[in-house]
Design a protein around this motif. Structure first.
Motif, PDB file in Angstrom:
ATOM      1  N   GLY A  14       0.708  -1.161  -0.087  1.00 39.40           N
ATOM      2  CA  GLY A  14       0.266   0.096   0.061  1.00 39.40           C
ATOM      3  C   GLY A  14       0.477   1.343   0.066  1.00 39.40           C
ATOM      4  N   ALA A  15       2.055   1.418   0.143  1.00 39.00           N
ATOM      5  CA  ALA A  15       3.003   2.306   0.191  1.00 39.00           C
ATOM      6  C   ALA A  15       2.614   3.265  -1.184  1.00 39.00           C
ATOM      7  CB  ALA A  15       4.339   2.343   0.041  1.00 39.00           C
ATOM      8  N   ASN A  16       2.108   4.640  -1.006  1.00 43.60           N
ATOM      9  CA  ASN A  16       1.819   5.385  -2.002  1.00 43.60           C
ATOM     10  C   ASN A  16       0.806   5.216  -2.853  1.00 43.60           C
ATOM     11  OD1 ASN A  16       4.264   7.534  -1.929  1.00 43.60           O
ATOM     12  ND2 ASN A  16       5.510   5.690  -2.424  1.00 43.60           N
ATOM     13  N   SER A  17      -0.369   4.480  -2.281  1.00 46.71           N
ATOM     14  CA  SER A  17      -1.335   3.909  -3.000  1.00 46.71           C
ATOM     15  C   SER A  17      -2.297   5.310  -3.056  1.00 46.71           C
ATOM     16  CB  SER A  17      -2.000   2.799  -2.424  1.00 46.71           C
ATOM     17  OG  SER A  17      -2.178   3.041  -0.952  1.00 46.71           O
ATOM     18  N   VAL A  18      -2.504   6.029  -2.115  1.00 45.34           N
ATOM     19  CA  VAL A  18      -3.359   7.044  -1.944  1.00 45.34           C
ATOM     20  C   VAL A  18      -2.799   8.654  -2.016  1.00 45.34           C
ATOM     21  CG1 VAL A  18      -5.388   8.148  -0.796  1.00 45.34           C
ATOM     22  CG2 VAL A  18      -5.117   5.507  -1.000  1.00 45.34           C
ATOM     23  N   GLN A  19      -1.922   8.799  -1.046  1.00 39.42           N
ATOM     24  CA  GLN A  19      -1.337  10.158  -0.770  1.00 39.42           C
ATOM     25  C   GLN A  19       0.184  10.064  -0.281  1.00 39.42           C
ATOM     26  OE1 GLN A  19      -2.842  12.452   2.336  1.00 39.42           O
ATOM     27  NE2 GLN A  19      -2.594  11.008   3.979  1.00 39.42           N
ATOM     28  N   SER A  20       0.540   9.022   0.294  1.00 34.55           N
ATOM     29  CA  SER A  20       2.106   8.956   0.814  1.00 34.55           C
ATOM     30  C   SER A  20       2.770   7.703   1.092  1.00 34.55           C
ATOM     31  CB  SER A  20       2.010   9.888   2.067  1.00 34.55           C
ATOM     32  OG  SER A  20       1.672   8.862   3.213  1.00 34.55           O
ATOM     33  N   PRO A  21       3.733   7.697   1.215  1.00 40.07           N
ATOM     34  CA  PRO A  21       4.428   6.355   1.484  1.00 40.07           C
ATOM     35  C   PRO A  21       4.092   5.612   2.916  1.00 40.07           C
ATOM     36  CG  PRO A  21       6.379   7.915   1.172  1.00 40.07           C
ATOM     37  CD  PRO A  21       5.158   8.827   1.104  1.00 40.07           C
ATOM     38  N   MET A  22       3.381   6.451   3.634  1.00 42.61           N
ATOM     39  CA  MET A  22       2.786   5.765   5.041  1.00 42.61           C
ATOM     40  C   MET A  22       1.430   5.319   4.626  1.00 42.61           C
ATOM     41  SD  MET A  22       4.683   6.354   7.731  1.00 42.61           S
ATOM     42  CE  MET A  22       6.015   7.356   8.384  1.00 42.61           C
ATOM     43  N   ASP A  23       0.809   5.312   3.558  1.00 41.76           N
ATOM     44  CA  ASP A  23      -0.534   4.846   3.279  1.00 41.76           C
ATOM     45  C   ASP A  23      -0.635   3.198   3.637  1.00 41.76           C
ATOM     46  OD1 ASP A  23      -0.997   7.247   2.183  1.00 41.76           O
ATOM     47  OD2 ASP A  23      -0.778   6.568   0.071  1.00 41.76           O
ATOM     48  N   GLY A  24       0.271   2.646   3.541  1.00 40.42           N
ATOM     49  CA  GLY A  24       0.065   1.136   3.936  1.00 40.42           C
ATOM     50  C   GLY A  24      -0.258   0.913   5.211  1.00 40.42           C
ATOM     51  N   PHE A  25       0.522   1.689   6.090  1.00 44.52           N
ATOM     52  CA  PHE A  25       0.404   1.421   7.491  1.00 44.52           C
ATOM     53  C   PHE A  25      -1.250   1.717   8.100  1.00 44.52           C
ATOM     54  CE2 PHE A  25       5.082   1.834   7.686  1.00 44.52           C
ATOM     55  CZ  PHE A  25       5.278   0.690   8.546  1.00 44.52           C
ATOM     56  N   SER A  26      -1.944   2.850   7.506  1.00 45.74           N
ATOM     57  CA  SER A  26      -3.111   3.089   7.884  1.00 45.74           C
ATOM     58  C   SER A  26      -4.123   2.091   7.235  1.00 45.74           C
ATOM     59  CB  SER A  26      -3.489   4.393   7.652  1.00 45.74           C
ATOM     60  OG  SER A  26      -3.129   4.801   6.199  1.00 45.74           O
ATOM     61  N   ILE A  27      -3.963   1.650   5.911  1.00 45.78           N
ATOM     62  CA  ILE A  27      -4.968   0.714   5.407  1.00 45.78           C
ATOM     63  C   ILE A  27      -4.767  -0.576   6.168  1.00 45.78           C
ATOM     64  CG2 ILE A  27      -5.361  -0.627   3.079  1.00 45.78           C
ATOM     65  CD1 ILE A  27      -4.095   2.022   1.711  1.00 45.78           C
ATOM     66  N   VAL A  28      -3.417  -1.118   6.276  1.00 39.50           N
ATOM     67  CA  VAL A  28      -3.369  -2.294   6.872  1.00 39.50           C
ATOM     68  C   VAL A  28      -3.903  -2.459   8.016  1.00 39.50           C
ATOM     69  CG1 VAL A  28      -1.831  -4.077   7.254  1.00 39.50           C
ATOM     70  CG2 VAL A  28      -1.509  -2.958   5.092  1.00 39.50           C
ATOM     71  N   ALA A  29      -3.408  -1.364   8.866  1.00 41.16           N
ATOM     72  CA  ALA A  29      -3.618  -1.460  10.433  1.00 41.16           C
ATOM     73  C   ALA A  29      -5.153  -1.152  10.530  1.00 41.16           C
ATOM     74  CB  ALA A  29      -2.937  -0.480  11.001  1.00 41.16           C
ATOM     75  N   GLY A  30      -5.693  -0.491   9.833  1.00 44.60           N
ATOM     76  CA  GLY A  30      -7.226  -0.349   9.797  1.00 44.60           C
ATOM     77  C   GLY A  30      -7.974  -1.454   9.631  1.00 44.60           C
ATOM     78  N   HIS A  31      -7.695  -2.090   8.589  1.00 47.80           N
ATOM     79  CA  HIS A  31      -8.197  -3.379   8.123  1.00 47.80           C
ATOM     80  C   HIS A  31      -8.406  -4.447   9.501  1.00 47.80           C
ATOM     81  CE1 HIS A  31      -8.467  -7.041   5.207  1.00 47.80           C
ATOM     82  NE2 HIS A  31      -8.234  -7.575   6.416  1.00 47.80           N
ATOM     83  N   GLU A  32      -7.025  -4.462  10.090  1.00 43.01           N
ATOM     84  CA  GLU A  32      -7.147  -5.451  11.329  1.00 43.01           C
ATOM     85  C   GLU A  32      -7.731  -4.833  12.406  1.00 43.01           C
ATOM     86  OE1 GLU A  32      -6.200  -8.361  10.696  1.00 43.01           O
ATOM     87  OE2 GLU A  32      -5.046  -8.020   8.707  1.00 43.01           O
ATOM     88  N   TYR A  33      -8.010  -3.683  12.515  1.00 43.60           N
ATOM     89  CA  TYR A  33      -8.478  -2.876  13.674  1.00 43.60           C
ATOM     90  C   TYR A  33     -10.132  -3.214  13.659  1.00 43.60           C
ATOM     91  CZ  TYR A  33     -11.060   1.102  15.464  1.00 43.60           C
ATOM     92  OH  TYR A  33     -12.031   1.931  15.963  1.00 43.60           O
ATOM     93  N   ALA A  34     -10.569  -3.020  12.382  1.00 45.02           N
ATOM     94  CA  ALA A  34     -11.937  -3.180  12.270  1.00 45.02           C
ATOM     95  C   ALA A  34     -12.446  -4.733  12.482  1.00 45.02           C
ATOM     96  CB  ALA A  34     -12.468  -2.926  10.896  1.00 45.02           C
ATOM     97  N   GLU A  35     -11.571  -5.724  12.006  1.00 46.10           N
ATOM     98  CA  GLU A  35     -11.659  -6.825  12.220  1.00 46.10           C
ATOM     99  C   GLU A  35     -11.656  -7.516  13.582  1.00 46.10           C
ATOM    100  OE1 GLU A  35     -10.952  -8.559   7.511  1.00 46.10           O
ATOM    101  OE2 GLU A  35      -9.443  -8.707   9.227  1.00 46.10           O
ATOM    102  N   THR A  36     -10.946  -7.006  14.429  1.00 51.89           N
ATOM    103  CA  THR A  36     -10.876  -7.220  15.870  1.00 51.89           C
ATOM    104  C   THR A  36     -12.033  -6.885  16.607  1.00 51.89           C
ATOM    105  OG1 THR A  36      -9.302  -5.307  16.317  1.00 51.89           O
ATOM    106  CG2 THR A  36      -8.353  -7.575  15.729  1.00 51.89           C
TER     107      THR A  36
END
Length: 354
Positions: free
Chosen positions: A277-299
């Motif tokens: 996910g790096a740079n998939s929306v706005q910045s190199p950090m994108d992967g951290f929020s996309i991936v962490a958000g995915h798991e957060y919602a599932e927990t």
């Protein structure tokens, strides 16, 4: 400065603003606020995907996830954990193709088709996190040593979970339609970030197995004094390490249950570049929020996999919408790249409950 306990007895200063599976894989196993952007952009350069070295013979076998108990030595003590199924396994983008169907409107919400046909999420009688709290565990003495981006990642994840649960967060509230057996729904009355620490008491095993990750999560939960299905311990591994054979096994993250607490295995996903996910929306950090958000919602909706809300194929709220029209979502004073979540009410993937 607010101080959060450090795992080795010291204290970690934290800015007050930041207080405290896919089928195939399971078969085989506006911009960020100026002040935050200035900090992150200065160090958040895109890293190329790293070729994973071959594991040593001691870590070559993938451990089964069958609910059995194991004892692991971590943090200077023996910790007993259960090896439960890995769930919400988010695959790398190269292994996933977004559905071609066009979105539609349901009221004010834009609804995206799920990744494949589904009968929707169904309740399987287990717990739901009705008052979710997140605890960040930046694991290992290697933290800050291998990559100049690690400090920025720490701040980014704390900002993300400070925004999640806040008053303007309509992303988390998509989960509130999924109640427990007593009709209690997930509720959000302020930031979900309840604690953060950097555990430098021991180095992270370069090839940490599930038992190692679960034991670290249990150790962190004991230090924070928490347990139960409302808790998600996010174990963030430092750059250059390969928790559960990341990225060799083609995943970006997953979550599970130690027997006492929910936890997330969050590798340093920037090491996999755009594949996570790096740079998939706005910045190199994108992967951290996309991936962490995915798991957060599932927990939240399935803290003890897979006894909560899953579809007939045991896909979870994030699985059905992975890498599907990722967009900016306002959380607190900042915008973060996030993926949609599956909504039974809307009959598809949405970025907001409104």
């Amino acid at each position: 400065m607010v101080r959060i306990p450090h795992s080795n007895g010291e204290e970690l200063p934290v800015n007050p603003m930041l207080r405290s599976s896919r089928r195939q894989m399971r078969r085989s196993v506006r911009t960020v606020a100026v002040t935050v952007l200035a900090v992150l952009a200065a160090s958040a350069t895109t890293l190329p995907a790293q070729a994973a070295p071959q594991p040593t013979s001691a870590s070559a076998a993938v451990q089964p996830s069958d609910g059995r108990s194991v004892t692991v030595h971590v943090g200077g003590k023996d910790v007993q954990v259960q090896l439960n199924p890995r769930a919400g396994i988010i695959p790398m983008r190269g292994q996933h193709t977004a559905p071609p169907a066009a979105p539609h409107q349901a009221g004010a919400a834009t609804v995206f088709p799920p990744d494949w046909p589904t009968a929707g999420l169904q309740y399987r009688s287990g717990p739901v996190a009705t008052a979710p709290k997140v605890y960040l565990d930046f694991w290992g003495s290697q933290w800050y040593a291998n990559n100049p981006n690690e400090n920025a990642v720490e701040g980014y994840l704390q900002a993300l979970f400070t925004g999640l649960g806040s008053q303007n967060d309509t992303w988390s509230t998509v989960t509130s339609q999924y109640t427990d057996g007593h009709g209690n729904a997930p509720s959000f009355n302020g930031q979900v970030l309840a604690g953060a620490m950097v555990d430098t008491s021991n180095p992270v095993p370069v090839w940490a197995q599930q038992a190692d990750i679960a034991a670290e999560a249990q150790n962190a939960a004991q230090r924070f004094g928490v347990s139960g299905p409302n808790v998600n311990i996010i174990v963030v591994s430092p750059s250059g390490t390969h928790p559960d054979f990341f990225p060799k096994h083609g995943f970006c993250a997953w979550h599970s249950w130690t027997g006492q607490v929910g936890y997330t295995n969050l590798p340093f996903v920037q090491d996999a570049g755009s594949m996570c996910g790096a740079n998939s929306v706005q910045s190199p950090m994108d992967g951290f929020s996309i991936v962490a958000g995915h798991e957060y919602a599932e927990t939240i909706t399935d803290p003890q996999p897979t006894s909560g809300w899953v579809d007939p194929s045991r896909e979870e709220i994030g699985d059905l919408c992975a890498w599907n029209h990722d967009s900016l979502v306002t959380l607190g004073p900042w915008n973060f790249a996030m993926q949609p979540l599956y909504s039974n009410r809307a009959g598809g993937c949405v970025l907001s409950s409104k």
